[in-house]
Scaffold this motif. Structure first.
Motif, PDB file in Angstrom:
ATOM      1  N   TYR A   8       1.038  -1.173   0.024  1.00 38.09           N
ATOM      2  CA  TYR A   8       0.044   0.025  -0.001  1.00 38.09           C
ATOM      3  C   TYR A   8       0.920   1.434   0.101  1.00 38.09           C
ATOM      4  CZ  TYR A   8      -4.110  -3.043   1.302  1.00 38.09           C
ATOM      5  OH  TYR A   8      -4.963  -3.912   1.276  1.00 38.09           O
ATOM      6  N   ARG A   9       1.976   1.201   0.854  1.00 31.96           N
ATOM      7  CA  ARG A   9       2.867   2.408   1.053  1.00 31.96           C
ATOM      8  C   ARG A   9       3.201   2.476  -0.139  1.00 31.96           C
ATOM      9  NH1 ARG A   9       3.274   0.348   6.500  1.00 31.96           N
ATOM     10  NH2 ARG A   9       5.255  -0.808   5.735  1.00 31.96           N
ATOM     11  N   ARG A  10       3.819   1.469  -1.080  1.00 27.12           N
ATOM     12  CA  ARG A  10       4.742   1.718  -1.921  1.00 27.12           C
ATOM     13  C   ARG A  10       3.952   2.368  -3.239  1.00 27.12           C
ATOM     14  NH1 ARG A  10       6.536  -3.121  -2.008  1.00 27.12           N
ATOM     15  NH2 ARG A  10       5.112  -4.164  -3.632  1.00 27.12           N
ATOM     16  N   THR A  11       2.822   1.656  -3.344  1.00 26.96           N
ATOM     17  CA  THR A  11       1.862   2.270  -4.382  1.00 26.96           C
ATOM     18  C   THR A  11       1.469   3.628  -4.232  1.00 26.96           C
ATOM     19  OG1 THR A  11       1.127  -0.171  -4.593  1.00 26.96           O
ATOM     20  CG2 THR A  11      -0.389   1.689  -5.818  1.00 26.96           C
ATOM     21  N   ASP A  12       1.275   4.029  -2.877  1.00 28.56           N
ATOM     22  CA  ASP A  12       0.850   5.464  -2.809  1.00 28.56           C
ATOM     23  C   ASP A  12       2.045   6.260  -3.269  1.00 28.56           C
ATOM     24  OD1 ASP A  12      -1.420   4.635  -1.430  1.00 28.56           O
ATOM     25  OD2 ASP A  12      -0.957   4.760   0.277  1.00 28.56           O
ATOM     26  N   ARG A  13       3.180   5.840  -3.043  1.00 26.22           N
ATOM     27  CA  ARG A  13       4.209   6.485  -3.337  1.00 26.22           C
ATOM     28  C   ARG A  13       4.378   6.842  -4.719  1.00 26.22           C
ATOM     29  NH1 ARG A  13       6.989   3.998   1.061  1.00 26.22           N
ATOM     30  NH2 ARG A  13       7.851   2.656  -0.311  1.00 26.22           N
ATOM     31  N   LEU A  14       3.974   5.533  -5.428  1.00 21.60           N
ATOM     32  CA  LEU A  14       3.965   5.661  -6.913  1.00 21.60           C
ATOM     33  C   LEU A  14       2.927   6.462  -7.744  1.00 21.60           C
ATOM     34  CD1 LEU A  14       4.554   4.583  -9.847  1.00 21.60           C
ATOM     35  CD2 LEU A  14       2.811   2.760  -9.198  1.00 21.60           C
ATOM     36  N   PHE A  15       1.707   6.664  -6.898  1.00 21.80           N
ATOM     37  CA  PHE A  15       0.778   7.620  -7.309  1.00 21.80           C
ATOM     38  C   PHE A  15       1.098   9.055  -7.087  1.00 21.80           C
ATOM     39  CE2 PHE A  15      -1.948   4.041  -7.983  1.00 21.80           C
ATOM     40  CZ  PHE A  15      -2.572   4.098  -9.350  1.00 21.80           C
ATOM     41  N   ALA A  32      -1.429  14.808  -1.010  1.00 20.11           N
ATOM     42  CA  ALA A  32      -1.453  15.286   0.387  1.00 20.11           C
ATOM     43  C   ALA A  32      -1.502  13.836   1.148  1.00 20.11           C
ATOM     44  CB  ALA A  32      -2.171  16.323   0.564  1.00 20.11           C
ATOM     45  N   LEU A  33      -2.552  13.277   0.829  1.00 19.51           N
ATOM     46  CA  LEU A  33      -2.827  12.025   1.549  1.00 19.51           C
ATOM     47  C   LEU A  33      -1.960  10.864   1.658  1.00 19.51           C
ATOM     48  CD1 LEU A  33      -6.701  11.402   1.233  1.00 19.51           C
ATOM     49  CD2 LEU A  33      -5.325  12.436   3.560  1.00 19.51           C
ATOM     50  N   ALA A  34      -1.269  10.644   0.363  1.00 16.46           N
ATOM     51  CA  ALA A  34      -0.241   9.908   0.018  1.00 16.46           C
ATOM     52  C   ALA A  34       1.230  10.090   0.694  1.00 16.46           C
ATOM     53  CB  ALA A  34       0.103   9.637  -1.440  1.00 16.46           C
ATOM     54  N   LEU A  35       1.428  11.215   1.033  1.00 19.73           N
ATOM     55  CA  LEU A  35       2.481  11.790   1.528  1.00 19.73           C
ATOM     56  C   LEU A  35       2.329  11.807   3.257  1.00 19.73           C
ATOM     57  CD1 LEU A  35       3.481  14.789  -0.840  1.00 19.73           C
ATOM     58  CD2 LEU A  35       4.628  12.626  -0.640  1.00 19.73           C
ATOM     59  N   THR A  36       1.293  12.208   3.741  1.00 16.80           N
ATOM     60  CA  THR A  36       1.001  12.273   5.161  1.00 16.80           C
ATOM     61  C   THR A  36       0.318  11.070   5.738  1.00 16.80           C
ATOM     62  OG1 THR A  36      -1.154  13.095   4.707  1.00 16.80           O
ATOM     63  CG2 THR A  36       0.744  14.898   5.079  1.00 16.80           C
ATOM     64  N   SER A  37      -0.558  10.258   5.026  1.00 18.10           N
ATOM     65  CA  SER A  37      -0.927   9.063   5.486  1.00 18.10           C
ATOM     66  C   SER A  37      -0.845   7.999   4.519  1.00 18.10           C
ATOM     67  CB  SER A  37      -2.498   9.172   5.773  1.00 18.10           C
ATOM     68  OG  SER A  37      -2.709  10.272   6.457  1.00 18.10           O
ATOM     69  N   PRO A  38       0.716   7.559   4.186  1.00 13.45           N
ATOM     70  CA  PRO A  38       0.728   6.261   3.308  1.00 13.45           C
ATOM     71  C   PRO A  38       0.272   5.009   3.867  1.00 13.45           C
ATOM     72  CG  PRO A  38       2.568   7.042   4.177  1.00 13.45           C
ATOM     73  CD  PRO A  38       1.682   8.122   4.780  1.00 13.45           C
ATOM     74  N   GLY A  39      -0.501   4.228   3.246  1.00 14.15           N
ATOM     75  CA  GLY A  39      -0.880   3.028   3.430  1.00 14.15           C
ATOM     76  C   GLY A  39      -2.364   2.869   4.063  1.00 14.15           C
ATOM     77  N   ALA A  40      -2.770   4.255   4.557  1.00 16.10           N
ATOM     78  CA  ALA A  40      -4.039   4.109   4.974  1.00 16.10           C
ATOM     79  C   ALA A  40      -5.186   3.865   3.841  1.00 16.10           C
ATOM     80  CB  ALA A  40      -4.483   5.629   5.463  1.00 16.10           C
ATOM     81  N   ALA A  50      -9.203   7.669  -2.055  1.00 19.06           N
ATOM     82  CA  ALA A  50      -8.966   9.012  -2.812  1.00 19.06           C
ATOM     83  C   ALA A  50      -8.091   9.257  -3.855  1.00 19.06           C
ATOM     84  CB  ALA A  50      -8.363  10.085  -1.637  1.00 19.06           C
ATOM     85  N   ILE A  51      -7.012   8.436  -3.855  1.00 18.15           N
ATOM     86  CA  ILE A  51      -6.346   8.291  -5.068  1.00 18.15           C
ATOM     87  C   ILE A  51      -7.172   7.516  -6.406  1.00 18.15           C
ATOM     88  CG2 ILE A  51      -4.265   6.804  -6.090  1.00 18.15           C
ATOM     89  CD1 ILE A  51      -2.783   7.575  -3.655  1.00 18.15           C
ATOM     90  N   ALA A  52      -7.833   6.479  -5.908  1.00 19.03           N
ATOM     91  CA  ALA A  52      -8.573   5.672  -6.976  1.00 19.03           C
ATOM     92  C   ALA A  52      -9.694   6.724  -7.660  1.00 19.03           C
ATOM     93  CB  ALA A  52      -9.267   4.763  -6.485  1.00 19.03           C
TER      94      ALA A  52
END
Length: 533
Positions: A39-46, A96-104, A110-112
């Motif tokens: 989850y965290r890795r994919t959040d950083r990707l997006f 902003a969520l990907a940077l502050t709450s990765p993996g949530a 939100a990204i989808a």
């Protein structure tokens, strides 16, 4: 956790229920850790991909939108503002969520949602070109990196809702046509669902593989823990066994030292016994009895001693008899004194042997400057009585050598052992001339060389390599410690002890090679694993 345990169909005995539960709990924990990492890795990707898409939408609005919407004339288009403002609003919140709450979970949803809105914006900027719709499918493929089927729900709803609303109110922005069928949005939604099916299958399979990997890792960890515990137990057992072996070795070492003491003392005691036997025989055959008879005869005629000596035939011979008797007694006294001196030296050497063995425990260095030829003569004198009683001839062949530094007591023990071994070898040989030759030579390689040769029974070739092995002996009454002790002492002196023989009946030669400056240290010396005959 129940699902994981049921999935593996693990049937364990009741006393293993706790272990199975712990294994299932650990497998689930590993699975969750792996899932959170994805989850965290994919959040950083997006978080990196979505700003790039935003910039791409602005670029497309600047260069492509005017041509797409108004033909060949390129001019500033209102969609540039839409791409800049709407694209920014779509991008900022998910990033902003990907940077502050990765993996949530909120971040993923939100990204989808944002990713599908960005697809709609790009379709609008490109005037509904059919090629742009592939961005939707590409976005779904990227969302599959989460391996979470739930992210497809908001993404699919956003795509379907966007196509439905714009298809009704502004079909040209989504389909590129001013008028379309009211069910066109449903066709696009169906294609999205079609891809969702494959992506859902892929995600399900990936999750299953992740669980399998987690279970295997948990099993391996459990196995590793058991192995480590077993290794720790075995290590403790080996350590205890090592301590026990050290104690046994110490006791065995003490026994070997004691046996070495007894063996070396026994060699000297042979000389002591020979000396005492010789002294006893001389005393029994002494002329003291004749001297007592002469003094008794003289005492009987003490009043007329002069007339008795002058006229009596016995008296006439008495002065000469007393003179000869005194000379004989003096000769006997000299011989007895020599034997007593030899006996004293033997007793002193016994004391030295015991002292040397005590020094083993204290690791005391007893190196001093000595004359090697004098030490060999001392060893011969200590064995002289036993050699004489056995009718053994001793030949000396000594080179003139300077004094050297070594432990004289160790050296003396080696030579006495070699002489004693040679004596037994010639005694056990058939009756003939018995001879032992002791040589002292200068050795260019080692320093000095002492050779003890005999013409005794000899050594068969198969025994030459075992002659110094501990406990090896060919004599019924032998214990196999003499030559072993001598070989060890030679090593401690920095030298070596070797043997050579042409076979049975050909005698043997033992060679002791020592450096000129022998340290005699008890440390860092190779110790032979064997003893001799």
């Amino acid at each position: 956790m129940e699902r994981l345990t049921a999935k593996k169909h693990v049937v364990l005995p009741r006393h293993h229920d706790g272990a199975a539960a712990a294994l299932a709990w650990r497998a689930e924990e590993l699975f969750r850790e792996h899932q959170r990492a994805i989850y965290r890795r994919t959040d950083r990707l997006f978080a990196a991909l979505m700003p790039l898409q935003w910039l791409g939408s602005v670029a497309a609005a600047l260069w492509l939108s005017p041509l797409t919407w108004q033909g060949t004339t390129s001019e500033m288009h209102p969609h540039v503002i839409a791409a800049l403002v709407l694209g920014g609003l779509i991008t900022v919140f998910p990033v902003a969520l990907a940077l502050t709450s990765p993996g949530a979970a909120l971040t993923r949803y939100a990204i989808a949602t944002g990713q599908m809105l960005m697809s709609g914006l790009l379709i609008h900027v490109m005037g509904g070109r059919i090629e742009t719709h592939f961005h939707v499918f590409g976005s779904l493929a990227f969302l599959a990196f989460y391996r979470d089927w739930r992210v497809f729900l908001p993404a699919t709803l956003v795509v379907a809702g966007d196509h439905l609303l714009r298809g009704i109110f502004w079909p040209q922005s989504v389909f590129g046509l001013a008028a379309v069928s009211p069910w066109r949005w449903l066709e696009h939604a169906a294609w999205v669902l079609f891809e969702d099916v494959f992506l859902l299958i892929s995600c399900r399979q990936s999750v299953r593989e992740m669980r399998d990997i987690a279970w295997q890792r948990a099993s391996l960890e459990g196995t590793n823990h058991r192995i480590e515990a077993e290794v720790a137990t075995r290590t403790a057992e080996l350590k205890a066994a090592q301590e026990e072996n050290l104690q046994i070795a110490r006791r065995a070492g003490m026994a070997e030292v004691a046996i070495g003491v007894l063996h070396n003392v026994g060699n000297v005691l042979n000389s002591v016994n020979a000396s005492t036997s010789l002294i006893g025989a001389k005393l029994r055959n002494s002329a003291t009895a004749d001297f007592c008879q002469a003094t008794d005869l003289l005492e009987q005629h003490l009043q007329e001693a002069g007339e008795f000596i002058a006229r009596d035939p016995r008296g006439k011979h008495l002065p000469r008899f007393l003179i000869e008797l005194s000379r004989h007694v003096a000769s006997e006294e000299t011989a007895l004194l020599e034997e007593v001196e030899s006996l004293t030296r033997s007793v002193e050497h016994i004391k030295e042997i015991v002292a040397v063995q005590q020094d083993y425990a204290r690791c005391v260095n007893l190196v001093e400057e000595v004359a090697v030829d004098e030490l060999i003569d001392d060893a011969l004198r200590m064995n002289l009585a036993a050699l004489d009683c056995s009718g053994i001839e001793v030949q000396r062949d000594f080179d003139a050598l300077p004094r050297v530094h070594l432990d004289k007591h160790k050296f003396l023990q080696i030579v006495i052992n070699l002489i004693s071994n040679a004596k037994r070898a010639v005694i056990e040989a058939p009756a003939r001339e018995r001879r032992i030759t002791v040589r002292l030579k200068r050795d260019r390689q080692s320093g000095i060389r002492v050779e003890v040769s005999d013409n005794g029974i000899g050594i068969p070739p198969e025994n030459l390599t075992r002659i110094f092995a501990q406990g090896f002996t060919t004599r019924k009454e032998g214990h196999g410690f003499g030559l072993h002790s001598a070989a060890n002492l030679a090593s401690e002196l920095g030298g070596r002890l070797t043997v050579d023989s042409d076979g049975l009946g050909a005698g043997a030669t033992f060679t002791l090679q020592l450096p000129t400056h022998s340290t005699g240290s008890y440390h860092d010396r190779p110790i032979h694993s064997g003893a001799g005959a």
